[in-house]
Design a protein around this motif. Sequence first.
Motif, short mmCIF file in Angstrom:
data_model
loop_
_atom_site.label_atom_id
_atom_site.label_comp_id
_atom_site.label_asym_id
_atom_site.label_seq_id
_atom_site.Cartn_x
_atom_site.Cartn_y
_atom_site.Cartn_z
N THR A 44 -12.58 -0.89 2.28
CA THR A 44 -12.69 -0.27 0.96
C THR A 44 -12.71 1.25 1.08
O THR A 44 -12.00 1.96 0.34
CB THR A 44 -13.96 -0.74 0.24
OG1 THR A 44 -13.90 -2.16 0.08
CG2 THR A 44 -14.09 -0.08 -1.13
N THR A 45 -13.50 1.77 2.01
CA THR A 45 -13.59 3.23 2.20
C THR A 45 -12.26 3.80 2.65
O THR A 45 -11.81 4.83 2.14
CB THR A 45 -14.68 3.57 3.22
OG1 THR A 45 -15.94 3.07 2.77
CG2 THR A 45 -14.78 5.07 3.42
N TRP A 52 0.83 -1.21 0.00
CA TRP A 52 0.00 0.00 0.00
C TRP A 52 0.86 1.26 0.00
O TRP A 52 0.55 2.23 -0.69
CB TRP A 52 -0.93 0.00 1.21
CG TRP A 52 -2.19 -0.76 1.01
CD1 TRP A 52 -2.96 -0.81 -0.12
CD2 TRP A 52 -2.86 -1.60 1.96
NE1 TRP A 52 -4.05 -1.63 0.08
CE2 TRP A 52 -4.02 -2.12 1.35
CE3 TRP A 52 -2.58 -1.96 3.29
CZ2 TRP A 52 -4.91 -2.97 1.99
CZ3 TRP A 52 -3.46 -2.81 3.94
CH2 TRP A 52 -4.61 -3.31 3.30
N THR A 74 -9.31 2.58 2.15
CA THR A 74 -8.36 2.49 1.03
C THR A 74 -8.60 3.61 0.02
O THR A 74 -7.65 4.24 -0.47
CB THR A 74 -8.48 1.13 0.33
OG1 THR A 74 -8.26 0.08 1.28
CG2 THR A 74 -7.46 1.01 -0.79
N LEU A 75 -9.87 3.87 -0.30
CA LEU A 75 -10.19 4.94 -1.24
C LEU A 75 -9.77 6.30 -0.70
O LEU A 75 -9.29 7.16 -1.45
CB LEU A 75 -11.68 4.93 -1.55
CG LEU A 75 -12.18 3.75 -2.40
CD1 LEU A 75 -13.70 3.80 -2.53
CD2 LEU A 75 -11.54 3.76 -3.78
N VAL A 78 -6.06 6.55 -1.18
CA VAL A 78 -5.75 6.81 -2.59
C VAL A 78 -6.02 8.28 -2.92
O VAL A 78 -5.21 8.95 -3.59
CB VAL A 78 -6.57 5.89 -3.51
CG1 VAL A 78 -6.44 6.34 -4.97
CG2 VAL A 78 -6.12 4.44 -3.36
N LEU A 79 -7.16 8.79 -2.46
CA LEU A 79 -7.51 10.19 -2.72
C LEU A 79 -6.48 11.13 -2.10
O LEU A 79 -6.08 12.13 -2.72
CB LEU A 79 -8.90 10.49 -2.17
CG LEU A 79 -9.43 11.93 -2.35
CD1 LEU A 79 -9.45 12.30 -3.82
CD2 LEU A 79 -10.81 12.08 -1.72
#
Length: 241
Positions: free
Chosen positions: A90-91, A34, A93-94, A97-98
Amino acid sequence: MNYNDYELKEYTGTERQWDVSAAFPVLMRKVYLWMTLALAITGFTAYAVASSPGILQAIYSNQILFWGLMIGEFGLVIGVSAAINRLSLTTATLMFVLYSVINGALMSYIFLAYTASSIATVFFITAGTFAAMAVIGYTTKTDLSSLRKYLLMALIGIIIATLVNVFFVKSTGFDLILSYAGVLIFVGLTAYDSQKIKEMLMQAPDAGETAQKYALLGALSLYLDFINLFIYLLRIFGKRE
């Protein structure tokens, strides 16, 4: 970062030992995967924005947009760290990424301020320094937790001193001193975070979603250490355009 909220399941004897040994290498690989992906996203975004005069001008000529991005990335870090138990993997991780994308957009200036060769050179210096300190933090038997409060106090001090220098003193010599201090601080934080992430993930009973969220949080910490170390080293060794 607070690792103390991690709740362990009850295991006994060989069952607990087997679960720890099975989960730990998987989670550690995820931490560095990551982190590496986030660095790649940041680097690609920074280069893409620097290569687009329109986007670059929009960010740095529009104060509302610039400060909106600054506040947004700060909010994302606080949000992921504070709400990790409530967020889905998932949230989280997003959001990571953002954050990497926004940070890359704000770092695009380095491609205009420094030569490409010096950026590449400093990146490899950073990677080598980071790797060495991560290994030290991972392998040392010395408890580095006592360093945390001093490193955090030094970090707050350097942030305040940087703001004073930017708005009032405006001294290049003082900026260089702050850059060396910044390198020392993030060298120490890299070792400390590496040790704490290892200790945290060694206690994980499995590699389920809860443990993976904490691995993601560890990746965010190391990502921030790497980025800040890179920026301070660039101020020292980077060659201006």
